[in-house]
Design a protein around this motif. Structure first.
Motif, short mmCIF file in Angstrom:
data_model
loop_
_atom_site.label_atom_id
_atom_site.label_comp_id
_atom_site.label_asym_id
_atom_site.label_seq_id
_atom_site.Cartn_x
_atom_site.Cartn_y
_atom_site.Cartn_z
N PHE A 276 57.36 10.48 64.58
CA PHE A 276 57.22 11.67 63.60
C PHE A 276 58.54 12.46 63.47
CE2 PHE A 276 55.92 16.35 63.62
CZ PHE A 276 55.14 16.16 62.47
N VAL A 277 58.81 12.77 62.14
CA VAL A 277 59.83 13.61 61.82
C VAL A 277 59.76 14.96 61.22
CG1 VAL A 277 61.63 11.77 62.27
CG2 VAL A 277 60.79 12.38 59.93
N GLY A 278 58.31 15.06 61.03
CA GLY A 278 58.13 16.40 60.31
C GLY A 278 56.91 16.35 59.48
N SER A 279 56.45 17.50 58.58
CA SER A 279 55.44 17.50 58.12
C SER A 279 55.53 18.61 56.77
CB SER A 279 54.02 17.91 58.69
OG SER A 279 54.14 18.96 59.37
N ILE A 280 54.90 18.34 55.93
CA ILE A 280 54.82 19.63 54.74
C ILE A 280 53.05 19.95 54.94
CG2 ILE A 280 55.00 20.18 52.34
CD1 ILE A 280 57.04 17.90 52.17
N THR A 281 52.95 21.13 54.86
CA THR A 281 51.49 21.46 54.66
C THR A 281 51.51 22.81 53.68
OG1 THR A 281 51.14 20.99 56.93
CG2 THR A 281 49.61 22.59 55.98
N ASP A 282 50.64 23.02 52.74
CA ASP A 282 50.35 24.06 51.49
C ASP A 282 51.93 24.37 51.10
OD1 ASP A 282 47.75 24.20 52.22
OD2 ASP A 282 48.27 25.50 53.89
N GLY A 283 52.84 23.14 50.81
CA GLY A 283 54.04 23.28 50.05
C GLY A 283 55.09 23.84 50.99
N LYS A 284 54.91 23.86 52.20
CA LYS A 284 55.77 24.44 53.13
C LYS A 284 56.21 23.21 54.10
CE LYS A 284 54.23 29.11 53.21
NZ LYS A 284 53.25 28.96 51.98
N LEU A 285 57.55 23.01 54.20
CA LEU A 285 58.17 22.38 55.16
C LEU A 285 58.16 22.61 56.81
CD1 LEU A 285 59.70 21.41 52.40
CD2 LEU A 285 61.46 20.72 54.05
#
Length: 70
Positions: free
Chosen positions: A43-52
């Motif tokens: 896992f290297v990250g995510s985007i939620t509701d248009g936010k990194l």
């Protein structure tokens, strides 16, 4: 006539990753869809509701830029 500049492969990959992340960020914000990113199964990250999240913006992209001297 301008000079032809060939970017190193790692720089081209970073540019492509940033373009993909930005497109998914916009799509996430428009459609309210989350995205998670993995690199080699990690896992290297995510985007939620248009936010990194910080892992993606600073950990993956930020560190990649630092390694390239940007």
């Amino acid at each position: 006539m301008g000079s032809l500049i060939t970017l190193p492969r790692w720089v081209r990959h970073l540019i492509e990753v940033i373009a993909l992340v930005n497109a998914l960020r916009d799509f996430s914000g428009q459609q309210n869809l989350p995205f998670e990113f993995e690199l080699d199964g990690e896992f290297v990250g995510s985007i939620t509701d248009g936010k990194l999240d910080r892992c993606l913006s600073e950990g993956l992209i930020g560190e990649w830029k630092r390694q390239l001297g940007e």
